[in-house]
Each structure stands twice: as structure tokens, then as C-alpha cells.
Design a protein around this motif. Structure first.
Motif, PDB file in Angstrom:
ATOM      1  N   TYR A 140      -4.183   5.988  17.233  1.00  0.00           N
ATOM      2  CA  TYR A 140      -3.544   5.574  18.486  1.00  0.00           C
ATOM      3  C   TYR A 140      -2.805   6.766  19.088  1.00  0.00           C
ATOM      4  N   PRO A 141      -3.124   7.112  20.324  1.00  0.00           N
ATOM      5  CA  PRO A 141      -2.531   8.338  20.909  1.00  0.00           C
ATOM      6  C   PRO A 141      -1.133   8.096  21.474  1.00  0.00           C
ATOM      7  N   GLN A 142      -0.216   7.748  20.600  1.00  0.00           N
ATOM      8  CA  GLN A 142       1.110   7.304  21.029  1.00  0.00           C
ATOM      9  C   GLN A 142       1.840   8.327  21.909  1.00  0.00           C
ATOM     10  N   ALA A 143       1.796   9.602  21.500  1.00  0.00           N
ATOM     11  CA  ALA A 143       2.520  10.624  22.273  1.00  0.00           C
ATOM     12  C   ALA A 143       1.947  10.724  23.686  1.00  0.00           C
ATOM     13  N   TYR A 144       0.620  10.561  23.805  1.00  0.00           N
ATOM     14  CA  TYR A 144      -0.029  10.631  25.115  1.00  0.00           C
ATOM     15  C   TYR A 144       0.387   9.435  25.974  1.00  0.00           C
ATOM     16  N   LEU A 145       0.382   8.256  25.338  1.00  0.00           N
ATOM     17  CA  LEU A 145       0.665   7.039  26.099  1.00  0.00           C
ATOM     18  C   LEU A 145       2.138   6.974  26.515  1.00  0.00           C
ATOM     19  N   GLU A 146       3.009   7.506  25.684  1.00  0.00           N
ATOM     20  CA  GLU A 146       4.428   7.526  26.053  1.00  0.00           C
ATOM     21  C   GLU A 146       4.653   8.403  27.280  1.00  0.00           C
ATOM     22  N   LYS A 147       3.976   9.543  27.278  1.00  0.00           N
ATOM     23  CA  LYS A 147       4.080  10.447  28.427  1.00  0.00           C
ATOM     24  C   LYS A 147       3.571   9.732  29.688  1.00  0.00           C
ATOM     25  N   TRP A 148       2.460   9.031  29.519  1.00  0.00           N
ATOM     26  CA  TRP A 148       1.830   8.330  30.648  1.00  0.00           C
ATOM     27  C   TRP A 148       2.733   7.212  31.162  1.00  0.00           C
ATOM     28  N   ASP A 149       3.225   6.390  30.250  1.00  0.00           N
ATOM     29  CA  ASP A 149       4.078   5.273  30.656  1.00  0.00           C
ATOM     30  C   ASP A 149       5.337   5.775  31.362  1.00  0.00           C
ATOM     31  N   ALA A 150       5.877   6.891  30.868  1.00  0.00           N
ATOM     32  CA  ALA A 150       7.075   7.441  31.511  1.00  0.00           C
ATOM     33  C   ALA A 150       6.731   7.963  32.909  1.00  0.00           C
ATOM     34  N   ALA A 151       5.596   8.639  33.029  1.00  0.00           N
ATOM     35  CA  ALA A 151       5.220   9.246  34.319  1.00  0.00           C
ATOM     36  C   ALA A 151       4.876   8.182  35.363  1.00  0.00           C
TER      37      ALA A 151
ATOM     38  N   SER B 213       5.408   2.060  23.802  1.00  0.00           N
ATOM     39  CA  SER B 213       3.998   2.402  23.578  1.00  0.00           C
ATOM     40  C   SER B 213       3.639   2.320  22.098  1.00  0.00           C
ATOM     41  N   GLU B 214       4.120   1.307  21.449  1.00  0.00           N
ATOM     42  CA  GLU B 214       3.837   1.144  20.018  1.00  0.00           C
ATOM     43  C   GLU B 214       2.405   0.651  19.840  1.00  0.00           C
ATOM     44  N   PRO B 215       1.756   1.044  18.739  1.00  0.00           N
ATOM     45  CA  PRO B 215       0.422   0.501  18.489  1.00  0.00           C
ATOM     46  C   PRO B 215       0.491  -0.993  18.174  1.00  0.00           C
ATOM     47  N   LEU B 216      -0.601  -1.699  18.431  1.00  0.00           N
ATOM     48  CA  LEU B 216      -0.660  -3.117  18.066  1.00  0.00           C
ATOM     49  C   LEU B 216      -0.628  -3.248  16.546  1.00  0.00           C
ATOM     50  N   ALA B 217      -1.258  -2.303  15.866  1.00  0.00           N
ATOM     51  CA  ALA B 217      -1.266  -2.308  14.401  1.00  0.00           C
ATOM     52  C   ALA B 217      -1.259  -0.874  13.913  1.00  0.00           C
ATOM     53  N   GLU B 218      -0.594  -0.643  12.806  1.00  0.00           N
ATOM     54  CA  GLU B 218      -0.611   0.684  12.185  1.00  0.00           C
ATOM     55  C   GLU B 218      -1.949   0.860  11.465  1.00  0.00           C
ATOM     56  N   PRO B 219      -2.419   2.109  11.307  1.00  0.00           N
ATOM     57  CA  PRO B 219      -3.673   2.307  10.571  1.00  0.00           C
ATOM     58  C   PRO B 219      -3.544   1.775   9.142  1.00  0.00           C
ATOM     59  N   ARG B 220      -4.609   1.168   8.645  1.00  0.00           N
ATOM     60  CA  ARG B 220      -4.559   0.636   7.289  1.00  0.00           C
ATOM     61  C   ARG B 220      -5.009   1.700   6.286  1.00  0.00           C
ATOM     62  N   TRP B 221      -5.909   2.575   6.730  1.00  0.00           N
ATOM     63  CA  TRP B 221      -6.414   3.616   5.836  1.00  0.00           C
ATOM     64  C   TRP B 221      -6.289   4.984   6.491  1.00  0.00           C
ATOM     65  N   SER B 222      -6.216   5.992   5.669  1.00  0.00           N
ATOM     66  CA  SER B 222      -6.170   7.360   6.186  1.00  0.00           C
ATOM     67  C   SER B 222      -7.582   7.741   6.630  1.00  0.00           C
ATOM     68  N   PRO B 223      -7.695   8.782   7.474  1.00  0.00           N
ATOM     69  CA  PRO B 223      -9.033   9.206   7.904  1.00  0.00           C
ATOM     70  C   PRO B 223      -9.961   9.456   6.716  1.00  0.00           C
ATOM     71  N   ASN B 224      -9.460  10.113   5.683  1.00  0.00           N
ATOM     72  CA  ASN B 224     -10.341  10.412   4.551  1.00  0.00           C
ATOM     73  C   ASN B 224     -10.734   9.145   3.796  1.00  0.00           C
ATOM     74  N   ASP B 225      -9.803   8.197   3.686  1.00  0.00           N
ATOM     75  CA  ASP B 225     -10.129   6.930   3.015  1.00  0.00           C
ATOM     76  C   ASP B 225     -11.178   6.140   3.788  1.00  0.00           C
ATOM     77  N   ARG B 226     -11.219   6.352   5.100  1.00  0.00           N
ATOM     78  CA  ARG B 226     -12.235   5.641   5.899  1.00  0.00           C
ATOM     79  C   ARG B 226     -13.643   6.163   5.603  1.00  0.00           C
ATOM     80  N   LEU B 227     -13.723   7.396   5.092  1.00  0.00           N
ATOM     81  CA  LEU B 227     -15.026   8.029   4.860  1.00  0.00           C
ATOM     82  C   LEU B 227     -15.617   7.624   3.518  1.00  0.00           C
ATOM     83  N   HIS B 228     -15.563   6.348   3.192  1.00  0.00           N
ATOM     84  CA  HIS B 228     -16.162   5.873   1.949  1.00  0.00           C
ATOM     85  C   HIS B 228     -17.107   4.724   2.265  1.00  0.00           C
TER      86      HIS B 228
END
Ligand SMILES: [Zn+2]
Ligand SMILES: [Zn+2]
Length: 457
Positions: free
Chosen positions: A241-252, A30-45
Motif C-alpha cells: 500500500y503506497p501510504q506515503a504517496y496517498l498521504e501526500k495526495w490527500d493533503a494536496a 490514508s491507512e491501509p484497509l488491511a496490513e500485509p499478512r506476509w512479507s514479499p519473500n514469504d509470498r514467493l512460495h
């Protein structure tokens, strides 16, 4: 690749076989297609937000209409919605109704916090001005939408409680997966595969930085203007990307059918306030905080604060920045359910069947999205796999379309559609991602089709 903090841990002395099985299940990436490029705060510019908005506008121009041929309606629903249900909720039912109407939300699954003696099933139910309300609760780690009151059963042990909620066409989802990654899935309708509140909880640094920005008069003016110009992108700055959620889902879903829904978790309580205490001190918090729970900030540490407070009386609210009016929250993330009609029974049937997908509607309206395949195969269906089974994805907008089989990406296509001849059984689901202003971000998550290994002979 990041280490996943939610991987199950094994205790010493645990039998070897179950540990190996668990290890196999948790290796679902359940890896993301891409890692975030900016932090949430950096996006707020400004430059980032305007680049995002440009991408959103240009996507809208490339939209194609897809007409459904299966007679189902694509109903825009919001699960996990709070209105007038607790002291930490700032909004009211009337307010969320008005927002749902203006945004075009068809159905609201309410999730009142449990507050006896009030029975949450006495909340709004049925159509109001075109919006269908389905009462329910966020309780005991679940989102529940029973058919009838379960008030007398709230103390039951969990397995019994799950059975009680399930009676008839009751719905029960595991909620806030980050708090209970190892919770059993027995008897559940499904789980949250995304939760907006989880993003906020993860963004501890960003919130601290935001608090600091609120102590500077120039930055406050800038933030207010950004919120006015780019309201949706501002609220979505924290989305990850909600990785922890998707891993749980994929396993279930490896062994069962579980419908994934998005938790909007709106409360209309992200309204930030700066209150003057005296000429050198401010309280910073949100509209639902009591004064004693707000953060005290001194001008000694933030000299600009003095200018912000000048000309106001002690007790005055000097700054008020509303990040999450319901319109914006409802646009932020929703669950589209493909139902035969806009009624509570039809919605329950469709949700149980897994005919649903999750999307960040503020990026683009996903209506028309389809995932299915050979011989009328539709999202949510479960059948034995046969050679030659072809899967198809149709999107109203060009996107990066990735097909995931048992938690691992098996195909990636850029454009409006994807066609894939399956090589074997598996639980197949789809994610669509956009490049928004130079950052690749997730837009849509489908529910799976379940192509199981053929048994017998
Ligand atoms: Zn709450
Ligand atoms: Zn909640």
C-alpha cells in the motif's frame, strides 16, 4: 497502527500556526484497509502463489460487464515507462511495443531519462500498430509530457520549468514521492500515487533473501517453475500500500486538483543472473549490472553453490531468471484513462480532468469501473457540495469497496457497488481491495471527486 516515517517534521523555532496547519494536514490517515499478512519473500512460495492464482481465477468467473453510457473510452495506459533510454534499462522500444500489443495496453507515456544531446521529444510519438506513444521524460523529480520540446529549458529554475512544461496541454507529475515528500505541488498536473520501483526499494530484505535462494540449485529450479506458473503474482510479491504517496495526495487535494497516476517504472532490468567466476565463487546481479557491480558469493558461505557451478566454465551464466519482461510489468499496474478518443489531445484533456483510475490489472481487468454521483457528477469533477449529493461506485468484480473522504474511510461495502449519501463537503476517492489467497490486498485506486464547501452568502 504503523508510524508513518514520512510525516513532516517541524524545526525548532518554526511559527506555531503553520505547524498546526501542517499537523492537521498530516493527520489525514490514508491507512491501509488491511496490513500485509506476509512479507514479499514469504509470498514467493508455492502454496501462497497457487492460493493467489485460485482467487484470481475465481474472481474472473464472477465478472459482470458494465457498459459505459457517457460515450467515453476506458483506455489502458502505462505512465513512467522506460525503453532503450539508459544503461540501466534492459528493454527496447520494439520490445515494449510488442508487449503492449499482446497485453492490450492502449497508450504508453514514455519517461526517458534525460541524456543530452538527445531530445526526449524525438522519441516515438503517435500510433504504432494500434498503440499510442506519447513521449516524455523522468527528470528533475518529475514525469513530464510536454507538447513540444523543452530541451532549451532543462536548466530553468523549477517554478519556471514547471510553467514551460505546462504550456498548451503539457503534463507534469511529481515522481518518486518517497524521495521528496515535502515537494511543493504548485502548477503540477498531479503525482504518482503508486510506483512499482518504490516497492522494490522498500524490499531490501526480500532481495537479499532472493539472492540467497539463487545460490542453491534446488531453489533455483523451484523459483524458475514458480515464475513460469505464476509470473504476475511473483512480480507483484513486493507490492504494498503506497501510504506515503496517498498521504501526500490527500493533503494536496485538500486545496487543489491533482490527478493521481501509477508509475509502472518498467525497465526490463529485473533479470537476475548467477555468473561463474571460479569453482567456488559466483557473481550475482542483474542483466544491466557490470561484473564489478555484482555481488560476489563464496561456496564457503553457501556450500550448495558448488553444485550449481559444477560443469560450467568461468564466465558462464549459470542461472538467468527474468522477473519483469514488459508484458508482466505492464500487467502489474496501469492507469485507466476515460477519454473521448484514442488521440494524444484527448488523452491530455482527460488526464488533466482527473478522469482516471489506477489498478493492478493482473488481479482482474477493471474495465467498466465507475465512480460518480448525483447530477452527472464524474471522477475528477469539482463543484460546491450540496445536501443530498449521492456518490455511486460500480465495479465489474465483487470487491471490498471503501470510500475515503479527506483521507479517512467513511464507508465500506463488500460487493459490486456502493452508494453513499454525503454528509458534507470533502475530497472523496475510492479504493477497491480483494482477498487474494487469504490476504487482503489493494486492487484499484480512483481519482477523487471534489465537493468543496460552498462559499459566499
Ligand atoms: Zn530508470
Ligand atoms: Zn523511472
Amino acid at each position: 497502527m504503523r508510524r508513518n516515517p514520512h510525516k513532516p517534521r517541524f524545526h525548532d523555532g518554526a511559527p506555531l500556526l503553520p505547524a498546526l496547519l501542517l499537523a492537521a494536514a498530516s493527520s489525514l490517515a490514508s491507512e491501509p484497509l488491511a496490513e500485509p499478512r506476509w512479507s514479499p519473500n514469504d509470498r514467493l512460495h508455492r502454496e501462497r502463489l497457487s492460493a493467489v492464482q485460485e482467487s484470481v481465477d475465481s474472481l474472473a468467473r464472477r465478472r459482470r460487464e458494465i457498459r459505459r453510457t457517457d460515450g467515453l473510452l476506458d483506455l489502458r495506459c502505462n505512465f513512467h515507462a522506460h525503453a532503450g533510454d539508459s544503461t540501466h534499462t534492459g528493454g527496447t522500444p520494439e520490445e515494449i511495443l510488442a508487449a503492449a500489443r499482446s497485453v492490450g495496453v492502449d497508450v504508453l507515456f514514455l519517461s526517458d531519462h534525460f541524456r543530452p544531446p538527445r531530445d526526449f521529444m524525438d522519441g516515438w510519438r503517435g500510433l504504432r500498430d494500434g498503440v499510442l506513444f506519447i513521449p516524455g521524460s523522468e527528470c528533475r523529480g518529475f514525469l513530464v509530457s510536454p507538447e513540444r520540446s523543452v530541451f532549451q529549458s532543462m536548466q530553468e529554475p523549477i517554478p519556471e520549468f514547471v510553467r514551460t512544461v505546462n504550456r498548451g496541454d503539457g503534463l507534469i507529475f511529481l515522481s518518486h514521492i518517497e524521495e521528496r515528500p515535502d515537494h511543493p505541488m504548485d502548477g503540477l498536473t498531479g503525482l504518482e500515487i503508486y510506483n512499482r520501483h518504490y516497492d522494490a526499494k522498500r524490499d531490501f530484505t526480500g532481495i537479499l533473501k532472493l539472492v540467497l535462494r539463487l545460490t542453491d540449485p534446488e531453489q533455483v529450479v523451484e523459483l524458475a517453475d514458480l515464475l513460469r506458473r505464476y509470473p504476475d503474482a511473483c512480480l507483484a510479491g513486493q507490492a504494498a500500500y503506497p501510504q506515503a504517496y496517498l498521504e501526500k495526495w490527500d493533503a494536496a487535494t485538500a486545496t487543489g486538483r491533482f490527478t493521481g497516476v501509477a508509475a509502472n517504472d518498467c525497465h526490463h532490468n529485473q533479470v537476475f543472473l548467477v555468473k561463474k567466476l571460479d569453482d567456488d565463487t559466483a557473481l550475482i546481479g542483474t542483466v544491466v549490472d557490470k561484473d564489478e557491480d555484482m555481488r560476489k558469493v563464496k561456496a564457503l558461505l553457501r556450500p550448495a553453490l558448488r553444485r550449481l557451478l559444477a560443469g560450467h566454465k568461468p564466465g558462464d551464466v549459470v542461472v538467468r531468471l527474468d522477473f519483469d519482461p514488459y508484458e508482466r510489468s505492464l500487467r502489474n499496474v496501469s492507469t485507466h484513462v476515460l477519454a473521448s478518443e484514442k488521440t494524444e489531445p484527448a488523452l491530455r484533456t482527460a488526464v488533466k480532468a482527473g478522469r482516471a483510475y489506477v489498478s493492478h490489472d493482473w488481479m482482474a481487468d477493471p474495465t467498466g469501473f465507475e465512480f460518480g454521483g448525483t447530477d452527472g457528477l464524474r471522477m475528477g469533477d469539482e463543484r460546491p457540495w450540496t445536501a443530498g449529493t449521492v456518490l455511486r461506485v460500480e465495479s465489474p468484480l465483487p470487491a471490498k469497496i471503501r470510500l475515503i473522504r479527506d483521507g479517512l474511510q467513511v464507508a465500506l461495502e463488500e460487493g459490486y457497488s456502493l452508494r453513499h449519501e454525503t454528509a458534507g463537503p470533502g475530497v472523496y476517492r475510492v479504493e477497491l481491495w480483494f482477498d487474494l489467497g487469504g490476504e487482503v490486498r489493494p486492487w484499484l485506486y480512483s481519482n477523487p471527486v471534489y465537493l468543496r464547501p460552498a462559499t459566499g452568502n
